[in-house]
Motif scaffolding. Structure first.
Motif, mmCIF file in Angstrom:
data_model
loop_
_atom_site.group_PDB
_atom_site.id
_atom_site.type_symbol
_atom_site.label_atom_id
_atom_site.label_comp_id
_atom_site.label_asym_id
_atom_site.label_seq_id
_atom_site.Cartn_x
_atom_site.Cartn_y
_atom_site.Cartn_z
ATOM 1 N N TYR A 106 0.806 -1.226 0.000
ATOM 2 C CA TYR A 106 0.000 0.000 0.000
ATOM 3 C C TYR A 106 0.836 1.272 0.000
ATOM 4 N N ASN A 107 2.064 1.202 0.481
ATOM 5 C CA ASN A 107 2.884 2.417 0.594
ATOM 6 C C ASN A 107 4.091 2.406 -0.326
ATOM 7 N N ASN A 108 4.178 1.394 -1.204
ATOM 8 C CA ASN A 108 5.322 1.268 -2.109
ATOM 9 C C ASN A 108 6.667 1.259 -1.396
ATOM 10 N N SER A 109 6.680 0.793 -0.143
ATOM 11 C CA SER A 109 7.955 0.680 0.560
ATOM 12 C C SER A 109 8.815 -0.391 -0.097
ATOM 13 N N LYS A 110 10.131 -0.260 0.092
ATOM 14 C CA LYS A 110 11.019 -1.343 -0.353
ATOM 15 C C LYS A 110 10.997 -2.451 0.701
ATOM 16 N N PRO A 111 11.205 -3.682 0.287
ATOM 17 C CA PRO A 111 11.265 -4.765 1.286
ATOM 18 C C PRO A 111 12.361 -4.496 2.304
ATOM 19 N N GLU A 112 12.035 -4.662 3.586
ATOM 20 C CA GLU A 112 13.064 -4.560 4.621
ATOM 21 C C GLU A 112 13.885 -5.836 4.625
ATOM 22 N N ASP A 113 15.176 -5.695 4.922
ATOM 23 C CA ASP A 113 15.964 -6.928 4.914
ATOM 24 C C ASP A 113 16.279 -7.444 6.327
ATOM 25 N N THR A 114 15.721 -6.820 7.348
ATOM 26 C CA THR A 114 16.015 -7.223 8.729
ATOM 27 C C THR A 114 15.820 -8.728 8.947
ATOM 28 N N TRP A 115 14.622 -9.191 8.657
ATOM 29 C CA TRP A 115 14.318 -10.590 8.969
ATOM 30 C C TRP A 115 15.027 -11.571 8.045
ATOM 31 N N PRO A 116 15.060 -11.307 6.731
ATOM 32 C CA PRO A 116 15.835 -12.237 5.885
ATOM 33 C C PRO A 116 17.306 -12.313 6.296
ATOM 34 N N VAL A 117 17.894 -11.176 6.699
ATOM 35 C CA VAL A 117 19.302 -11.198 7.120
ATOM 36 C C VAL A 117 19.465 -12.075 8.359
ATOM 37 N N ILE A 118 18.543 -11.928 9.307
ATOM 38 C CA ILE A 118 18.622 -12.726 10.531
ATOM 39 C C ILE A 118 18.434 -14.213 10.211
ATOM 40 N N SER A 119 17.473 -14.497 9.352
ATOM 41 C CA SER A 119 17.237 -15.896 8.984
ATOM 42 C C SER A 119 18.455 -16.495 8.275
ATOM 43 N N ARG A 120 19.055 -15.698 7.399
ATOM 44 C CA ARG A 120 20.220 -16.196 6.674
ATOM 45 C C ARG A 120 21.393 -16.452 7.635
ATOM 46 N N LYS A 121 21.583 -15.545 8.600
ATOM 47 C CA LYS A 121 22.656 -15.760 9.581
ATOM 48 C C LYS A 121 22.389 -17.020 10.388
ATOM 49 N N THR A 122 21.140 -17.209 10.772
ATOM 50 C CA THR A 122 20.791 -18.407 11.529
ATOM 51 C C THR A 122 21.137 -19.649 10.719
ATOM 52 N N GLN A 123 20.729 -19.609 9.436
ATOM 53 C CA GLN A 123 20.994 -20.772 8.582
ATOM 54 C C GLN A 123 22.502 -20.991 8.403
ATOM 55 N N LEU A 124 23.274 -19.920 8.298
ATOM 56 C CA LEU A 124 24.734 -20.061 8.139
ATOM 57 C C LEU A 124 25.341 -20.779 9.348
ATOM 58 N N VAL A 125 24.856 -20.445 10.535
ATOM 59 C CA VAL A 125 25.383 -21.095 11.738
ATOM 60 C C VAL A 125 24.964 -22.563 11.766
ATOM 61 N N ILE A 126 23.690 -22.810 11.439
ATOM 62 C CA ILE A 126 23.203 -24.200 11.379
ATOM 63 C C ILE A 126 24.049 -25.001 10.379
ATOM 64 N N ASP A 127 24.301 -24.411 9.218
ATOM 65 C CA ASP A 127 25.125 -25.077 8.202
ATOM 66 C C ASP A 127 26.496 -25.433 8.756
ATOM 67 N N ALA A 128 27.106 -24.473 9.477
ATOM 68 C CA ALA A 128 28.458 -24.696 10.000
ATOM 69 C C ALA A 128 28.453 -25.823 11.028
ATOM 70 N N VAL A 129 27.427 -25.871 11.854
ATOM 71 C CA VAL A 129 27.342 -26.953 12.836
ATOM 72 C C VAL A 129 27.205 -28.294 12.110
ATOM 73 N N LYS A 130 26.352 -28.312 11.088
ATOM 74 C CA LYS A 130 26.159 -29.565 10.331
ATOM 75 C C LYS A 130 27.477 -29.993 9.678
ATOM 76 N N THR A 131 28.201 -29.020 9.130
ATOM 77 C CA THR A 131 29.500 -29.335 8.512
ATOM 78 C C THR A 131 30.467 -29.877 9.554
ATOM 79 N N SER A 132 30.456 -29.274 10.748
ATOM 80 C CA SER A 132 31.339 -29.753 11.815
ATOM 81 C C SER A 132 30.987 -31.195 12.190
#
Lengths: 312, 312
Positions: A274-300
């Motif tokens: 409704y306001n033509n805002s750009k997508p915020e990246d706060t949550w995707p960034v947090i989710s991606r960081k979470t996944q990166l840590v999960i990936d590293a644990v799985k690799t370990s």
């Protein structure tokens, strides 16, 4: 998103148990409405809609495609098994749907670079045979997210699995643990399991205070958030007690926590719509960081418990 | 030990801060009395006796030898720095004194096979420059002891330090962490530090229940022991809460915990002295197991965080 804007219309892919809870949250959130549900079985979808508060005009589809192709659907909630997350997230994104994804985002982050919004749900309950990450991608996701929150979302520099995980016969992780460390002396450990009785504890210790939460995923009581803090505590004379004592706090919520999540998600969607805002990246960034840590644990785990460097 | 037996007479080596608390406990315990104190400074010893409730007839010595050579002393409390523990424990044992040793027993277990009774004190407060184990031998000792308690004193099969410890300039450990694992799938991790604000938390999770204690070394309130338990908890419908909820429990003590320790110690001494009982090995065995785990963690730290096998 203006107060009088129409509610964000949700479509739900599948009839997983967790979808019942999120459906309830969508009903309770003031800025959203249940609009469609799709299952490979039309009968299942019909029953799901009937028993989960869908309004009479809601759409019921005998396929996932039906939901993501419905032009009236603003946002899609994806509670499918992890191995199907990326496929359906990408298909929904191609149809310009906003995405509310169940955790984990993906089996690994290389497949999880979803272009649109990604939040995470908040209910354990996974089909292990469809999810090799098992407890690590489920209860472990909460652990890692909580740790990232406590470290102000600074990525750790390395992750090390602590011991050989417990697996089921299908090779799915049922329990594992890991240690995370940062450039400075911050450290964190977590343990995640499908085998223990309900337990969800955070303890954060700093040089000047500490925090304890024991029901950080699903609160003991739906509308209460309890936590204990201590600040500059020390021993009293002769070490016979603490001063000041830790304080127990209860925060009362008018709405259950997952309703706040849905409301926040819909606020972001509404801002774009409704306001033509750009997508915020706060949550995707947090989710991606979470996944990166999960990936590293799985690799370990896969590399015999070797430390694995984490790169953002 | 009969009710009317004379109290066990304690001699104290040194005037460490922690000795003030244990002196108070000896005064409060119904079966013990403060009998002697020795310091390398007679003046210090005199002041210590005067300000810590020693009776007027108590002996004051300008040396440690004075205390251990006093034939009226039944038991010796040794709050000396760790590096001096073994030397004075052995000298006191040679004089047939019963021993109440401050933790840790020794810098490593090869030096800690003390022939008589060994208990452990319960107050942090160590001089790092005299104790290379640092936080590991101090707050870590409590962690390991609590973990052994939770595992019914079954020795873990291996210990692995989790990351490089934090050291002070003198090479003393200020903070470290380790993971322990058993033959079955039991696992434990602990973190010990001199750098965080007061924190002393245990969380035990089992398949059917859990336990939480937040002040397991020194209680928030001297005569209260608080803990929280959950048993066979599960989600309520739609995962909107727990049932049953964890229960918060408070156990009220008539005497502070360290008085119970002194009382139990004196009961054992009295049984030997008045009833010709054989020394019980319960506490020495537990202390030795604790030291073995501490040793293994130290070895893992020294060997670049390699897992170290623990043999009983």
């Amino acid at each position: 998103m203006a107060e009088d804007a129409p509610p964000i219309r949700f479509g739900i892919l599948g009839c997983a148990e967790v979808a019942r809870k999120v459906s309830r949250a969508i009903t309770l959130s003031p800025n959203t409405t249940l609009y469609a549900v799709g299952s490979r079985s039309l009968d299942k979808a019909t029953k799901f809609a009937a028993s989960n508060g869908f309004p009479p005009h809601a759409k019921v589809y005998g396929s996932y495609e039906g939901v993501i192709e419905d032009p009236e659907v603003d946002a899609v909630y994806v509670p499918l098994p992890t191995s199907l997350h990326v496929q359906w997230a990408v298909l929904a994104a191609q149809k310009k749907k906003h995405l509310l994804l169940e955790k984990p985002v993906a089996l690994n982050s290389s497949g999880g670079k979803c272009p649109l919004m990604v939040l995470t749900g908040s209910v354990p309950g996974v089909k292990p045979d469809l999810d090799a990450l098992g407890a690590l991608g489920d209860t472990g996701w909460y652990c890692v997210r909580a740790i990232l929150w406590a470290s102000k979302y600074e990525l750790p520099k390395s992750a090390t699995a602590l011991h050989k995980p417990t697996y089921n016969d299908a090779g799915v992780i049922l329990a594992c643990a890991a240690s995370l460390s940062w450039e400075d002396d911050k450290v964190a450990t977590f343990y995640c399991s499908f085998l223990t009785n309900v337990s969800m504890d955070i303890i954060v210790m700093g040089t000047k205070g500490s925090l304890r939460v024991h029901d950080y995923i699903i609160p003991n009581q739906e509308k209460e958030a309890k936590f204990s803090t201590s600040s500059n505590s020390n021993w009293v004379e002769l070490s016979i007690g603490w001063a000041p004592n830790p304080s127990d706090n209860v925060f009362y919520n008018d709405l259950p926590q997952e309703v706040h999540m849905v409301k926040e998600f819909a606020r972001l969607v509404g801002a774009i719509k409704y306001n033509n805002s750009k997508p915020e990246d706060t949550w995707p960034v947090i989710s991606r960081k979470t996944q990166l840590v999960i990936d590293a644990v799985k690799t370990s785990i896969d590399n015999g418990l070797e430390p694995v460097e984490i790169k953002g």
